[in-house]
Design an enzyme around this catalytic site. Sequence first.
Site, PDB file in Angstrom:
ATOM      1  CG  HIS A   8      -0.506   0.244   2.523  1.00  0.00           C
ATOM      2  ND1 HIS A   8      -1.209  -0.107   3.659  1.00  0.00           N
ATOM      3  CD2 HIS A   8       0.641   0.808   2.969  1.00  0.00           C
ATOM      4  CE1 HIS A   8      -0.527   0.236   4.720  1.00  0.00           C
ATOM      5  NE2 HIS A   8       0.597   0.782   4.341  1.00  0.00           N
ATOM      6  CD  GLU A  13      -4.700  -1.239   3.443  1.00  0.00           C
ATOM      7  OE1 GLU A  13      -3.576  -1.397   2.921  1.00  0.00           O
ATOM      8  OE2 GLU A  13      -4.879  -1.348   4.658  1.00  0.00           O
TER       9      GLU A  13
HETATM   10  P1  PGA Z   1       6.261   2.072   8.084  1.00  0.00           P
HETATM   11  O1  PGA Z   1       4.870   2.263   7.318  1.00  0.00           O
HETATM   12  O2  PGA Z   1       7.180   3.146   7.629  1.00  0.00           O
HETATM   13  O3  PGA Z   1       5.894   2.223   9.537  1.00  0.00           O
HETATM   14  O4  PGA Z   1       6.751   0.693   7.744  1.00  0.00           O
HETATM   15  C1  PGA Z   1       4.868   2.439   5.936  1.00  0.00           C
HETATM   16  C2  PGA Z   1       3.457   2.360   5.398  1.00  0.00           C
HETATM   17  O5  PGA Z   1       2.669   1.521   5.853  1.00  0.00           O
HETATM   18  O6  PGA Z   1       3.147   3.146   4.487  1.00  0.00           O
END
Ligand code: PGA
Length: 264
Positions: free
Chosen positions: A139, A144
Amino acid sequence: MLVILKRNDEEISRQAAQLIASAVQKKPALRLGLATGGTMVGVYKHLVRLHKEGALDFSRVITFNLDEYLGLPASHSQSFHHFMQEHFFAHVNVEPGNIHIPDGTIRGNYEQYCAGYEEDIRKAGGIDLQLLGIGRNGHIGFNEPTSSLGSRTRLKVLNQETLDDNAKFFAPSEESPRCAITMGIGSILEAHKILLLATGASKAAAIAKSIEGPVTSAVPASALQLHPEVTFIIDDPAAAQLTQRDYYRRVLEMTALLTPERLS
Ligand code: PGA
């Protein structure tokens, strides 16, 4: 698309902050699209450092965040409003009136609210540079898998992988948010330039599919292949499943030689 391979999180944060800083220096009224998440913490740390050193003035920058959880007020410790204050806005001189983050507390009339967010982006003149993370499920923002590639800012239901990833941030007694307001894939693709950062082995499959797989709504970040100015900055563990790593390294060498401004 340019793929910049780095060794670790620190190198990624420095490179991303450098690219953002030079964009602001070139265009002080930059319209900057911002992201949250663990990957972004180091980027904001370096941007704050550059600001405190006097090298970076955000007074004319206009910001638009990608997303916010539905149901969380700005004061909630896991809201993206809170994240942005804690890691960035409280330490730099972005004018409060120039900050835009979707409001997680709206109730009803979601379409009207989201159309207004899009209108704010349009009125500002569009986004010059959009910062993105990526989820394990591919995503971007909270678009999603199976999100329409033409989607605009809207209410989005989070999928199970995202709920599982988020559960650790919420108290066991507290229900974590099931929905979010997010800019759409179509909205993101309208940004003039896009910078996507990824670290760690948990992102390796999503990164390989996004860069080398087919364009598909099953992997929302693969839509970035349609954009003319995307840079991925990824560390070795996140790059592990890419088959063309040697080619990306050669491209980087040539970029440093022929068009070094793309790297600094
Ligand atoms: P994260 O999240 O940097 O905490 O891995 C990234 C995202 O889900 O867009």
